[in-house]
Design an enzyme around this catalytic site. Sequence first.
Site, PDB file in Angstrom:
ATOM      1  CG  ASP A 127      -7.154   4.434  -0.632  1.00 19.08           C
ATOM      2  OD1 ASP A 127      -7.519   5.317   0.157  1.00 19.08           O
ATOM      3  OD2 ASP A 127      -7.078   3.245  -0.312  1.00 19.08           O
ATOM      4  CE  LYS A 134      -4.435   1.428   0.787  1.00 21.38           C
ATOM      5  NZ  LYS A 134      -5.577   1.071  -0.069  1.00 21.38           N
TER       6      LYS A 134
HETATM    7  N1  LIG Z   1     -11.959   3.749  -2.880  1.00 23.06           N
HETATM    8  C1  LIG Z   1     -11.958   2.478  -2.453  1.00 23.06           C
HETATM    9  O1  LIG Z   1     -12.248   1.529  -3.210  1.00 23.06           O
HETATM   10  C2  LIG Z   1     -11.656   2.166  -1.036  1.00 23.06           C
HETATM   11  C3  LIG Z   1     -11.476   3.162  -0.102  1.00 23.06           C
HETATM   12  N2  LIG Z   1     -11.269   2.822   1.194  1.00 23.06           N
HETATM   13  C4  LIG Z   1     -11.103   3.855   2.194  1.00 23.06           C
HETATM   14  O2  LIG Z   1     -12.279   4.654   2.254  1.00 23.06           O
HETATM   15  C5  LIG Z   1     -11.946   5.999   2.652  1.00 23.06           C
HETATM   16  C6  LIG Z   1     -12.467   6.976   1.624  1.00 23.06           C
HETATM   17  O3  LIG Z   1     -11.859   6.722   0.370  1.00 23.06           O
HETATM   18  P1  LIG Z   1     -12.459   7.258  -0.995  1.00 23.06           P
HETATM   19  O4  LIG Z   1     -13.898   7.528  -0.852  1.00 23.06           O
HETATM   20  O5  LIG Z   1     -11.983   6.337  -2.042  1.00 23.06           O
HETATM   21  O6  LIG Z   1     -11.653   8.631  -1.155  1.00 23.06           O
HETATM   22  P2  LIG Z   1     -12.123   9.994  -1.840  1.00 23.06           P
HETATM   23  O7  LIG Z   1     -10.888  10.752  -2.083  1.00 23.06           O
HETATM   24  O8  LIG Z   1     -13.019   9.716  -2.979  1.00 23.06           O
HETATM   25  O9  LIG Z   1     -12.990  10.680  -0.702  1.00 23.06           O
HETATM   26  C7  LIG Z   1     -12.405  10.987   0.531  1.00 23.06           C
HETATM   27  C8  LIG Z   1     -13.402  11.769   1.345  1.00 23.06           C
HETATM   28  O10 LIG Z   1     -12.874  11.946   2.651  1.00 23.06           O
HETATM   29  C9  LIG Z   1     -12.695  13.343   2.901  1.00 23.06           C
HETATM   30  N3  LIG Z   1     -11.449  13.538   3.624  1.00 23.06           N
HETATM   31  C10 LIG Z   1     -10.200  13.292   3.170  1.00 23.06           C
HETATM   32  N4  LIG Z   1      -9.304  13.616   4.113  1.00 23.06           N
HETATM   33  C11 LIG Z   1     -10.019  14.067   5.177  1.00 23.06           C
HETATM   34  C12 LIG Z   1      -9.665  14.554   6.455  1.00 23.06           C
HETATM   35  N5  LIG Z   1      -8.394  14.613   6.850  1.00 23.06           N
HETATM   36  N6  LIG Z   1     -10.672  14.914   7.291  1.00 23.06           N
HETATM   37  C13 LIG Z   1     -11.957  14.848   6.907  1.00 23.06           C
HETATM   38  N7  LIG Z   1     -12.356  14.403   5.696  1.00 23.06           N
HETATM   39  C14 LIG Z   1     -11.389  14.006   4.859  1.00 23.06           C
HETATM   40  C15 LIG Z   1     -12.631  14.000   1.539  1.00 23.06           C
HETATM   41  O11 LIG Z   1     -12.950  15.377   1.657  1.00 23.06           O
HETATM   42  P3  LIG Z   1     -12.398  16.426   0.563  1.00 23.06           P
HETATM   43  O12 LIG Z   1     -13.224  16.202  -0.655  1.00 23.06           O
HETATM   44  O13 LIG Z   1     -12.615  17.742   1.210  1.00 23.06           O
HETATM   45  O14 LIG Z   1     -10.957  16.092   0.354  1.00 23.06           O
HETATM   46  C16 LIG Z   1     -13.668  13.164   0.789  1.00 23.06           C
HETATM   47  O15 LIG Z   1     -14.973  13.536   1.147  1.00 23.06           O
HETATM   48  C17 LIG Z   1     -10.419   5.993   2.832  1.00 23.06           C
HETATM   49  O16 LIG Z   1     -10.128   5.690   4.176  1.00 23.06           O
HETATM   50  C18 LIG Z   1      -9.987   4.857   1.929  1.00 23.06           C
HETATM   51  O17 LIG Z   1      -8.725   4.328   2.305  1.00 23.06           O
HETATM   52  C19 LIG Z   1     -11.273   1.523   1.613  1.00 23.06           C
HETATM   53  C20 LIG Z   1     -11.448   0.503   0.739  1.00 23.06           C
HETATM   54  C21 LIG Z   1     -11.564   0.743  -0.677  1.00 23.06           C
HETATM   55  O1  LIG Z   2      -9.034  -1.968  -5.034  1.00 28.50           O
HETATM   56  C1  LIG Z   2      -8.008  -2.182  -4.405  1.00 28.50           C
HETATM   57  O2  LIG Z   2      -7.160  -3.005  -4.786  1.00 28.50           O
HETATM   58  C2  LIG Z   2      -7.720  -1.453  -3.117  1.00 28.50           C
HETATM   59  C3  LIG Z   2      -8.880  -0.649  -2.642  1.00 28.50           C
HETATM   60  C4  LIG Z   2      -8.520   0.107  -1.419  1.00 28.50           C
HETATM   61  O3  LIG Z   2      -8.194   1.266  -1.486  1.00 28.50           O
HETATM   62  C5  LIG Z   2      -8.482  -0.573  -0.122  1.00 28.50           C
HETATM   63  O4  LIG Z   2      -8.955  -1.709  -0.003  1.00 28.50           O
HETATM   64  O5  LIG Z   2      -7.978   0.028   0.829  1.00 28.50           O
END
Ligand SMILES: NC(=O)C1=CN([C@@H]2O[C@H](COP(=O)(O)OP(=O)(O)OC[C@H]3O[C@@H](n4cnc5c(N)ncnc54)[C@H](OP(=O)(O)O)[C@@H]3O)[C@@H](O)[C@H]2O)C=CC1
Ligand SMILES: O=C(O)CCC(=O)C(=O)O
Length: 345
Positions: free
Chosen positions: A45, A5
Amino acid sequence: MGGGKGGADFDPKGKSDAEIRRFCCAFMAELHKHIGADTDVPAGDIGVGGREIGYMFGAYRKAAGRFEGVLTGKGLSWGGSLIRPEATGYGLVYYVGHMLEFSGAGSYAGKRVALSGSGNVAQYAALKLIELGATVVSLSDSKGALVATGESGITGEDINAIMAIKAARQPLTTFQNAGHVKWIEGARPWLHVGKVDIALPCATQNEVSKEEAEGLLAAGCKFVAEGSNMGCTLEAIEVFENNRKEKKGEAVWYAPGKAANCGGVAVSGLEMAQNSQRLNWTQSEVDEKLKDIMKNAFFNGLNTAKTYVEATEGELPSLVAGSNIAGFVKVAQAMHDQGDWWSKN
Ligand SMILES: NC(=O)C1=CN([C@@H]2O[C@H](COP(=O)(O)OP(=O)(O)OC[C@H]3O[C@@H](n4cnc5c(N)ncnc54)[C@H](OP(=O)(O)O)[C@@H]3O)[C@@H](O)[C@H]2O)C=CC1
Ligand SMILES: O=C(O)CCC(=O)C(=O)O
């Protein structure tokens, strides 16, 4: 996929598409030496979605001289899978659906659900929740929280507008609402949502503190599951786990991200499977597989907890311990079978 990661401290906010493209290409000029379809396979991510994956995939293809399934979340016309963008949010909602059913809490219909974040995970979790009859009472971003003021909650139309705002890397303060939500500057949603049944942190790590965990309990919350990676602080998890042991059937039930948000990486695995076979599965084929994966993730954690963790009568099994132990046992068993460790005799 593969156990690595990584990321970068490049902040895309306020940057042009051209600047983001140049950064992605420069990043891949080095990274391509360390990844491959059979080694580590990066995916989106925080701050990395389909646009950035596209730039990086193109740079990889040029550097490696090959077109292969080496990044996931690709565009549908160049190796991507249907449902990958939706997978983490949908998968989270499917997982929590099993928590509701197992604990006798029924379906999503009429449940009030607090969400944080407004990015990829939160957007699709919210859309699926609305489709299943739940009321979404909050969203947030790094600038503050949007909290529903009326009974009807945040709507599908709101989510579509928010998707456009976030695709343009704008803050939620630019969201024009018809008066059914309020904006709380600099806040996270948890202490502002009123009565709530389910809380799904979907923004970032350490976004639920001990005090917020206690506030959620006081607001009647019975289910907490992480869409974000390590969304709850250790102190918050302790609050939830102590409540689970003390209050038994009346307790809050907490699910860690490693189980509840695994739908994203799982569908990345399905994308790689399709790439290897040179096939495209339909939307419903991928969605059905995702549902099965989330069901297995839930029951694997649950049954592993029942097997390994002592519990008193009426206590809900610990999904934290069960999911951790299930992951450990799988790796340890594979290492044993492959001769990496063995008992003395
Ligand atoms: N995408 C995926 O497939 C996966 C994601 N995840 C996890 O899910 C979470 C969200 O990811 P994802 O939706 O893809 O990311 P995005 O970048 O699409 O969205 C992130 C969101 O979190 C907000 N954010 C980011 N940093 C902060 C902070 N320090 N404090 C408050 N809000 C914050 C952002 O706000 P702003 O727009 O203002 O930056 C935005 O609303 C993460 O923890 C990621 O690791 C887990 C598994 C898979
Ligand atoms: O799709 C993936 O391989 C990773 C997705 C991700 O950001 C996570 O599981 O934390």
